[in-house]
Design a protein around this motif. Structure first.
Motif, PDB file in Angstrom:
ATOM      1  N   ARG A   8       4.042  21.069   0.062  1.00 20.35           N
ATOM      2  CA  ARG A   8       4.149  20.947   1.616  1.00 20.35           C
ATOM      3  C   ARG A   8       2.830  21.415   2.079  1.00 20.35           C
ATOM      4  NH1 ARG A   8       7.477  17.232   1.181  1.00 20.35           N
ATOM      5  NH2 ARG A   8       9.657  17.813   1.059  1.00 20.35           N
ATOM      6  N   VAL A   9       2.167  22.621   1.612  1.00 19.97           N
ATOM      7  CA  VAL A   9       0.903  22.948   1.871  1.00 19.97           C
ATOM      8  C   VAL A   9      -0.404  21.853   1.677  1.00 19.97           C
ATOM      9  CG1 VAL A   9      -0.868  24.520   1.525  1.00 19.97           C
ATOM     10  CG2 VAL A   9       1.549  25.383   1.668  1.00 19.97           C
ATOM     11  N   LEU A  10      -0.046  21.616   0.499  1.00 19.46           N
ATOM     12  CA  LEU A  10      -1.329  20.475   0.177  1.00 19.46           C
ATOM     13  C   LEU A  10      -1.042  19.069   0.891  1.00 19.46           C
ATOM     14  CD1 LEU A  10      -3.258  19.215  -1.758  1.00 19.46           C
ATOM     15  CD2 LEU A  10      -1.478  18.223  -3.081  1.00 19.46           C
ATOM     16  N   GLN A  11      -0.035  18.625   1.716  1.00 16.18           N
ATOM     17  CA  GLN A  11       0.437  17.717   2.497  1.00 16.18           C
ATOM     18  C   GLN A  11      -0.524  17.892   3.900  1.00 16.18           C
ATOM     19  OE1 GLN A  11       4.655  17.414   2.114  1.00 16.18           O
ATOM     20  NE2 GLN A  11       4.275  15.144   1.274  1.00 16.18           N
ATOM     21  N   ARG A  12      -0.067  19.291   4.421  1.00 20.30           N
ATOM     22  CA  ARG A  12      -0.647  19.586   5.558  1.00 20.30           C
ATOM     23  C   ARG A  12      -2.186  19.738   5.587  1.00 20.30           C
ATOM     24  NH1 ARG A  12       3.698  23.417   5.324  1.00 20.30           N
ATOM     25  NH2 ARG A  12       2.302  24.980   4.774  1.00 20.30           N
ATOM     26  N   MET A  13      -2.696  20.104   4.575  1.00 17.26           N
ATOM     27  CA  MET A  13      -4.266  20.007   4.248  1.00 17.26           C
ATOM     28  C   MET A  13      -5.059  18.662   3.933  1.00 17.26           C
ATOM     29  SD  MET A  13      -4.397  22.795   1.064  1.00 17.26           S
ATOM     30  CE  MET A  13      -5.891  22.799   0.885  1.00 17.26           C
ATOM     31  N   GLU A  14      -4.105  17.853   3.567  1.00 16.30           N
ATOM     32  CA  GLU A  14      -4.762  16.741   2.764  1.00 16.30           C
ATOM     33  C   GLU A  14      -6.004  15.755   3.581  1.00 16.30           C
ATOM     34  OE1 GLU A  14      -3.278  12.543   0.877  1.00 16.30           O
ATOM     35  OE2 GLU A  14      -2.057  13.733   1.704  1.00 16.30           O
TER      36      GLU A  14
ATOM     37  N   ARG B 185      -9.650   9.004  -4.737  1.00 12.92           N
ATOM     38  CA  ARG B 185      -9.385   9.287  -6.149  1.00 12.92           C
ATOM     39  C   ARG B 185     -10.089  10.670  -6.424  1.00 12.92           C
ATOM     40  NH1 ARG B 185      -4.882   6.471  -8.372  1.00 12.92           N
ATOM     41  NH2 ARG B 185      -5.095   4.223  -7.787  1.00 12.92           N
ATOM     42  N   GLN B 186     -11.186  10.783  -5.932  1.00 14.31           N
ATOM     43  CA  GLN B 186     -11.756  12.140  -6.154  1.00 14.31           C
ATOM     44  C   GLN B 186     -11.005  13.140  -5.716  1.00 14.31           C
ATOM     45  OE1 GLN B 186     -14.918  12.785  -8.036  1.00 14.31           O
ATOM     46  NE2 GLN B 186     -14.255  10.697  -8.824  1.00 14.31           N
ATOM     47  N   PHE B 187     -10.723  13.139  -4.384  1.00 14.61           N
ATOM     48  CA  PHE B 187      -9.640  14.112  -4.048  1.00 14.61           C
ATOM     49  C   PHE B 187      -8.505  14.361  -4.806  1.00 14.61           C
ATOM     50  CE2 PHE B 187      -5.637  14.512  -1.432  1.00 14.61           C
ATOM     51  CZ  PHE B 187      -5.783  15.950  -1.152  1.00 14.61           C
ATOM     52  N   GLU B 188      -7.917  13.390  -5.411  1.00 16.14           N
ATOM     53  CA  GLU B 188      -6.690  13.533  -6.285  1.00 16.14           C
ATOM     54  C   GLU B 188      -7.181  14.148  -7.390  1.00 16.14           C
ATOM     55  OE1 GLU B 188      -4.905   9.688  -6.987  1.00 16.14           O
ATOM     56  OE2 GLU B 188      -4.703   9.546  -4.550  1.00 16.14           O
TER      57      GLU B 188
ATOM     58  N   ALA C 181       1.869  13.238  -8.259  1.00 12.04           N
ATOM     59  CA  ALA C 181       2.645  12.950  -7.051  1.00 12.04           C
ATOM     60  C   ALA C 181       1.999  12.091  -6.009  1.00 12.04           C
ATOM     61  CB  ALA C 181       3.219  14.232  -6.387  1.00 12.04           C
ATOM     62  N   LEU C 182       0.471  12.611  -5.732  1.00 15.80           N
ATOM     63  CA  LEU C 182      -0.213  12.004  -4.544  1.00 15.80           C
ATOM     64  C   LEU C 182      -0.359  10.444  -5.065  1.00 15.80           C
ATOM     65  CD1 LEU C 182      -3.039  14.636  -4.010  1.00 15.80           C
ATOM     66  CD2 LEU C 182      -1.337  13.803  -2.266  1.00 15.80           C
ATOM     67  N   ASN C 183      -0.778  10.235  -6.444  1.00 11.92           N
ATOM     68  CA  ASN C 183      -1.060   8.838  -6.790  1.00 11.92           C
ATOM     69  C   ASN C 183       0.043   8.025  -6.705  1.00 11.92           C
ATOM     70  OD1 ASN C 183      -2.532   6.818  -8.671  1.00 11.92           O
ATOM     71  ND2 ASN C 183      -0.585   7.326  -9.869  1.00 11.92           N
ATOM     72  N   ALA C 184       1.308   8.488  -7.195  1.00 11.28           N
ATOM     73  CA  ALA C 184       2.680   7.866  -6.827  1.00 11.28           C
ATOM     74  C   ALA C 184       2.809   7.251  -5.451  1.00 11.28           C
ATOM     75  CB  ALA C 184       3.627   8.644  -7.578  1.00 11.28           C
ATOM     76  N   ARG C 185       2.622   8.399  -4.534  1.00  8.70           N
ATOM     77  CA  ARG C 185       2.850   8.132  -3.198  1.00  8.70           C
ATOM     78  C   ARG C 185       1.959   7.165  -2.572  1.00  8.70           C
ATOM     79  NH1 ARG C 185      -0.005  12.083   0.781  1.00  8.70           N
ATOM     80  NH2 ARG C 185      -1.806  10.639  -0.050  1.00  8.70           N
ATOM     81  N   ASN C 186       0.963   6.935  -3.078  1.00 14.27           N
ATOM     82  CA  ASN C 186       0.058   5.952  -2.506  1.00 14.27           C
ATOM     83  C   ASN C 186       0.142   4.658  -3.203  1.00 14.27           C
ATOM     84  OD1 ASN C 186      -1.184   7.873  -0.837  1.00 14.27           O
ATOM     85  ND2 ASN C 186      -2.793   8.374  -2.340  1.00 14.27           N
ATOM     86  N   GLU C 187       0.443   4.457  -4.466  1.00 14.31           N
ATOM     87  CA  GLU C 187       0.655   3.253  -5.280  1.00 14.31           C
ATOM     88  C   GLU C 187       2.105   2.925  -4.522  1.00 14.31           C
ATOM     89  OE1 GLU C 187      -0.922   1.563  -7.501  1.00 14.31           O
ATOM     90  OE2 GLU C 187      -2.631   3.184  -7.439  1.00 14.31           O
ATOM     91  N   VAL C 188       3.181   3.409  -4.557  1.00  8.64           N
ATOM     92  CA  VAL C 188       4.503   2.812  -4.026  1.00  8.64           C
ATOM     93  C   VAL C 188       4.314   2.462  -2.611  1.00  8.64           C
ATOM     94  CG1 VAL C 188       6.881   3.402  -3.686  1.00  8.64           C
ATOM     95  CG2 VAL C 188       5.512   4.123  -5.647  1.00  8.64           C
TER      96      VAL C 188
ATOM     97  N   THR D 147       8.958  12.021  -4.876  1.00  5.89           N
ATOM     98  CA  THR D 147       7.880  12.914  -5.310  1.00  5.89           C
ATOM     99  C   THR D 147       8.458  14.396  -5.095  1.00  5.89           C
ATOM    100  OG1 THR D 147       7.098  13.086  -3.036  1.00  5.89           O
ATOM    101  CG2 THR D 147       6.014  11.610  -4.523  1.00  5.89           C
ATOM    102  N   THR D 148       9.324  14.836  -4.317  1.00  5.44           N
ATOM    103  CA  THR D 148       9.835  16.231  -4.334  1.00  5.44           C
ATOM    104  C   THR D 148      10.825  16.403  -5.426  1.00  5.44           C
ATOM    105  OG1 THR D 148      11.556  15.393  -2.733  1.00  5.44           O
ATOM    106  CG2 THR D 148       9.445  16.606  -1.741  1.00  5.44           C
ATOM    107  N   ARG D 149      11.682  15.171  -5.841  1.00  4.39           N
ATOM    108  CA  ARG D 149      12.369  15.321  -6.963  1.00  4.39           C
ATOM    109  C   ARG D 149      11.719  15.548  -8.082  1.00  4.39           C
ATOM    110  NH1 ARG D 149      17.837  14.750  -8.519  1.00  4.39           N
ATOM    111  NH2 ARG D 149      18.038  13.753 -10.637  1.00  4.39           N
ATOM    112  N   TYR D 150      10.486  14.837  -8.568  1.00  2.00           N
ATOM    113  CA  TYR D 150       9.540  14.842  -9.535  1.00  2.00           C
ATOM    114  C   TYR D 150       9.030  16.311  -9.503  1.00  2.00           C
ATOM    115  CZ  TYR D 150       5.378  14.825 -12.098  1.00  2.00           C
ATOM    116  OH  TYR D 150       4.184  15.087 -12.880  1.00  2.00           O
TER     117      TYR D 150
END
Length: 257
Positions: free
Chosen positions: A16-22, A131-134, A147-154, A229-232
């Motif tokens: 959740r912190v990562l999502q806020r600072m992404e 991708r560099q960020f990820e 999780a970031l990769n999956a979010r963007n791909e899906v 992603t949260t379940r993973y």
């Protein structure tokens, strides 16, 4: 590790912190001098007349082009990448179309649009920055990178005209994406030993059970992607904690022996 992005927390709290600072961190990654030089070089040197041979022969350009699709490790596989880039995308039997990992097809498709070099160069540059960020996030916590990769791909699946089965086969062929779905579904790695058609059935059945649907028109919504992603991440944290506790217990027993 100097560029690793660490949020200071693990599991769902850290996510959740990562999502806020992404957005702030992606912007910082784009401004990194090394990243800026790499993307600027691509934009300046990719032209409508750039051939597959030209691209694989230019390490700096190739590094960004491959990095945009998370294919960094293939930078030395020049002969293979050239064949991918030279594939006839209109032929279903061509190499790019036959490969299970559709990142190669996306690479070939992007290269095929180089007649509009400015637009293609900008699109590849933006993808490379993401991708560099990820990658930097992964140096702090690999599960967050996945999780970031999956979010963007899906999310991207939502705009695709492909059938659900085609997209599921793409999940099965993309190890990073597969890891997230497999983890979220609580599946054992041994499922990879099953025939691919059986794996498809198992994944689609698990998706119906866990996500409420096996159709990507429903999976590729913000709410369902968040559930995935949260379940993973939650199950990954439980597994890591359990493994750590077992290791600690084993050391404790050994110390008493």
């Amino acid at each position: 590790m100097a560029n690793a992005i660490n949020v200071g927390l693990s599991g769902l709290a850290g996510w959740r912190v990562l999502q806020r600072m992404e957005s702030r961190q992606v912007e910082a990654t784009a401004k990194d001098p090394v990243v800026q030089r790499a993307t600027a070089y691509l934009r300046e040197n990719l032209t409508a007349t750039t051939t597959a041979e030209d691209l694989v022969g230019d390490y700096k350009m190739l590094q960004v082009a491959l990095g945009a699709f998370g294919l960094d490790e293939d930078v030395t596989n020049k002969a293979f990448i050239r064949k991918v880039l030279e594939s006839d995308l209109g032929d279903s039997a061509s190499l790019a179309n036959r490969l299970g990992d559709k990142r190669y097809l996306k690479l070939a498709q992007a290269f095929g649009k180089r007649s509009d070099a400015a637009t293609t160069g900008e699109a590849l540059s933006q993808a490379y920055v993401q991708r560099q960020f990820e990658k930097r996030v992964g140096e702090g916590d690999q599960s967050y990178r996945l999780a970031l990769n999956a979010r963007n791909e899906v999310k991207a699946f939502a705009s695709r005209a492909s059938s659900d089965k085609t997209l599921w086969y793409e999940v099965l062929g993309n190890q990073q994406l597969r890891t997230v779905f497999q983890g979220a579904f609580g599946m054992s790695k041994s499922i990879a030993n099953l025939p691919v058609d059986r794996q498809l059935e198992e994944f689609m059945s698990a998706s119906e059970r866990v996500l409420g649907s096996s159709s990507f028109s429903k999976i590729a919504t913000d709410e369902t992607i968040d559930k995935l992603t949260t379940r993973y991440l939650a199950l990954s944290q439980i597994q890591t904690t359990t493994t750590s506790n077992r290791y600690t217990a084993a050391l404790s027993l050994l110390s008493r022996a």
